[in-house]
Design a protein around this motif. Structure first.
Motif, mmCIF file in Angstrom:
data_model
loop_
_atom_site.group_PDB
_atom_site.id
_atom_site.type_symbol
_atom_site.label_atom_id
_atom_site.label_comp_id
_atom_site.label_asym_id
_atom_site.label_seq_id
_atom_site.Cartn_x
_atom_site.Cartn_y
_atom_site.Cartn_z
ATOM 1 N N UNK A 1 0.882 -1.313 -0.702
ATOM 2 C CA UNK A 1 -0.186 -0.339 -0.161
ATOM 3 C C UNK A 1 0.905 1.716 -0.043
ATOM 4 N N UNK A 2 1.881 1.433 0.877
ATOM 5 C CA UNK A 2 3.065 2.479 0.468
ATOM 6 C C UNK A 2 3.978 2.392 -0.778
ATOM 7 N N UNK A 3 4.034 1.335 -1.365
ATOM 8 C CA UNK A 3 4.652 1.405 -2.536
ATOM 9 C C UNK A 3 4.146 2.300 -3.990
ATOM 10 N N UNK A 4 2.509 0.739 -3.751
ATOM 11 C CA UNK A 4 1.385 1.786 -4.796
ATOM 12 C C UNK A 4 0.600 2.787 -4.489
ATOM 13 N N UNK A 5 0.972 3.576 -3.456
ATOM 14 C CA UNK A 5 -0.034 4.877 -3.211
ATOM 15 C C UNK A 5 -0.460 5.460 -3.967
ATOM 16 N N UNK A 6 0.784 6.147 -5.189
ATOM 17 C CA UNK A 6 0.342 7.279 -6.096
ATOM 18 C C UNK A 6 0.277 5.860 -7.747
ATOM 19 N N UNK A 7 0.260 4.982 -7.694
ATOM 20 C CA UNK A 7 -0.109 4.148 -8.825
ATOM 21 C C UNK A 7 -1.602 4.142 -8.107
ATOM 22 N N UNK A 8 -2.364 3.663 -7.162
ATOM 23 C CA UNK A 8 -3.436 3.187 -7.035
ATOM 24 C C UNK A 8 -4.498 4.705 -7.518
ATOM 25 N N UNK A 9 -4.410 5.685 -6.589
ATOM 26 C CA UNK A 9 -4.715 7.022 -6.860
ATOM 27 C C UNK A 9 -5.112 7.625 -8.123
ATOM 28 N N UNK A 10 -3.354 7.539 -8.793
ATOM 29 C CA UNK A 10 -3.733 8.336 -10.745
ATOM 30 C C UNK A 10 -4.847 6.874 -11.089
ATOM 31 N N UNK A 11 -4.685 5.640 -10.422
ATOM 32 C CA UNK A 11 -5.129 4.638 -11.874
ATOM 33 C C UNK A 11 -6.867 4.681 -11.142
ATOM 34 N N UNK A 12 -6.710 3.849 -10.351
ATOM 35 C CA UNK A 12 -7.864 3.717 -10.068
ATOM 36 C C UNK A 12 -8.916 4.960 -8.857
ATOM 37 N N UNK A 13 -8.465 6.007 -8.311
ATOM 38 C CA UNK A 13 -8.716 7.372 -7.795
ATOM 39 C C UNK A 13 -9.181 6.311 -5.980
ATOM 40 N N UNK A 14 -8.655 5.216 -5.863
ATOM 41 C CA UNK A 14 -7.911 4.853 -4.157
ATOM 42 C C UNK A 14 -7.922 5.307 -4.360
ATOM 43 N N UNK A 15 -7.659 5.710 -2.437
ATOM 44 C CA UNK A 15 -7.012 6.369 -1.158
ATOM 45 C C UNK A 15 -6.911 5.587 -0.547
ATOM 46 N N UNK A 16 -5.946 4.034 -0.445
ATOM 47 C CA UNK A 16 -6.370 3.158 0.776
ATOM 48 C C UNK A 16 -5.786 4.184 2.075
ATOM 49 N N UNK A 17 -6.210 4.041 3.127
ATOM 50 C CA UNK A 17 -5.868 4.332 4.834
ATOM 51 C C UNK A 17 -6.475 3.141 5.241
ATOM 52 N N UNK A 18 -5.229 3.176 6.048
ATOM 53 C CA UNK A 18 -4.883 2.461 7.384
ATOM 54 C C UNK A 18 -5.272 2.661 8.381
ATOM 55 N N UNK A 19 -6.339 2.593 8.698
ATOM 56 C CA UNK A 19 -7.254 3.142 10.031
ATOM 57 C C UNK A 19 -6.868 2.362 11.588
ATOM 58 N N UNK A 20 -6.212 0.936 11.566
ATOM 59 C CA UNK A 20 -6.333 -0.202 12.598
ATOM 60 C C UNK A 20 -4.769 -0.413 11.606
ATOM 61 N N UNK A 21 -4.876 -1.159 13.192
ATOM 62 C CA UNK A 21 -3.907 -2.072 13.160
ATOM 63 C C UNK A 21 -3.669 -3.208 14.039
ATOM 64 N N UNK A 22 -3.441 -4.443 14.209
ATOM 65 C CA UNK A 22 -3.142 -5.339 15.460
ATOM 66 C C UNK A 22 -2.833 -6.172 15.440
ATOM 67 N N UNK A 23 -2.114 -5.862 16.526
ATOM 68 C CA UNK A 23 -1.050 -7.681 16.661
ATOM 69 C C UNK A 23 -1.547 -8.104 18.213
ATOM 70 N N UNK A 24 -0.616 -8.897 18.909
ATOM 71 C CA UNK A 24 -1.174 -9.892 20.299
ATOM 72 C C UNK A 24 -0.185 -9.201 20.400
ATOM 73 N N UNK A 25 0.361 -7.837 20.461
ATOM 74 C CA UNK A 25 0.376 -7.037 21.860
ATOM 75 C C UNK A 25 -0.509 -5.807 22.003
#
Length: 337
Positions: free
Chosen positions: A19-43
């Motif tokens: 998602x970091x690598x493809x941010x500009x590509x996703x926006x320009x090609x698909x008008x997609x702006x993905x935002x990671x609003x939460x991440x979980x792990x065991x901690x």
């Protein structure tokens, strides 16, 4: 699109990376702006309704091992179900560790998200192999998208390929090499004449085989994938207990040498058809599409109109598997846009 990632091991980190690598590509090609609003792990969790920084997520996990150590937005001890309850989001990416005993906690995560009207993309084989029909029915009842391309074959396109590219065909069976670890072991044994035990140890040292390789070498991982393909491609309502499974731990250097003399290779093959649900070592000709080496996966779909169609791809890897999840996120976006 607001995304929650549950699980931040190799695949979860791969999703953040692509998602970091493809941010500009996703926006320009698909008008997609993905935002990671939460991440979980065991901690615990890292939560920011305005979007977390993918690079900081990766740095935090790499340096501390705990996503809850994320600066300012980390929250120790917060459960994944609590995050799903409290955080506003559009799409769940469920990549927690696979459990083939009861499919949890992934099954509960997915059902919770669907019940709340959220779309889901997952690489998690456990709940799919044990509860596919329940999950598919929940998705339909709640009017949400349920995508799981990454659950079979990593980067090898097969599920979406079957549904979209081969949409006009009736698919009669699917069979192939669906586990990279066993393919690597059998390839090395064939090339070097080494024993199973020696080759397994080498694979473990290289990180290709798990410390506990049971699910891979005894065919359980491949069997889970056969169940997913049987349900999703062939519409067969089966679960893991319906698959006949034999692994590779009894394959000897002598049996591989004998096969080579006859121009054959031994491969762990999974098959799904109305007549067979099976994972077992089989002989394949050296020049066949199944003579792939290393950790590659290969699958053949037998169709009525296109005859046999074979796909090949990397069956594992952080970014490789994440590429399949990204394709699912894009499929969801195209529906929702």
């Amino acid at each position: 699109m607001k995304i929650i990632i549950l699980g931040f091991g190799a695949v979860g980190q791969g999703v953040a990376r692509v998602l970091s690598m493809k941010k500009e590509y996703l926006k320009s090609t698909y008008d997609l702006n993905p935002q990671i609003v939460a991440v979980t792990d065991r901690s615990g969790a890292a939560i920011n309704v305005n979007g977390l920084d993918e690079e900081v997520l990766l740095e935090t996990k790499n340096e501390t091992g705990k996503i809850s150590a994320y600066p300012e937005y980390g929250a120790a001890g917060v459960s994944s179900l609590q995050v799903l309850e409290d955080v506003d989001y559009d799409c769940l990416v469920e990549v927690t560790p696979t459990d083939i005993e009861d499919g949890e906690p992934a099954r509960s995560h997915i059902l919770k998200a669907m019940g709340d009207g959220k779309d889901v993309a997952t690489s998690n084989k456990g709940p799919l192999a044990l509860s596919f029909q329940e999950l598919a029915s929940s998705a339909q009842e709640n009017g949400v998208e349920f995508k799981f391309e990454a659950s079979v074959g990593g980067a090898m396109p097969i599920i979406n390929f079957a549904h979209e590219t081969l949409a006009g065909c009736s698919i009669e069976s699917v069979y192939g090499i669906l586990n990279g670890t066993t393919n690597y072991i059998l390839s090395r044994m064939a090339n070097e004449g080494s024993s199973y035990e020696q080759t397994l140890t080498e694979a473990q040292e290289m990180g290709i085989a798990e410390t506990d390789p049971y699910q891979d070498v005894e065919g359980i991982d491949a069997a889970c994938k056969i169940v997913i393909l049987a349900n999703s491609v062939l519409n067969l309502p089966v679960t893991l207990k319906d698959v006949e499974v034999e692994g590779i731990s009894r394959i000897t250097a002598e049996s591989i040498a004998l096969a080579k003399k006859e121009g054959l290779l031994i491969k762990l093959i999974g098959e799904a058809s109305p007549d067979a649900l099976e994972v077992s070592p089989r002989l394949v000709p050296k020049g066949s599409p199944f003579a792939v080496e290393g950790t590659l996966n290969v699958a053949t779909l037998k169709t009525d109109l296109a005859d046999d169609v074979t796909v090949v791809g990397k069956g594992a890897g952080s970014v490789e598997t994440a590429s399949a999840i990204l394709s699912d996120i894009l499929s969801i976006w195209k529906v929702r846009k």
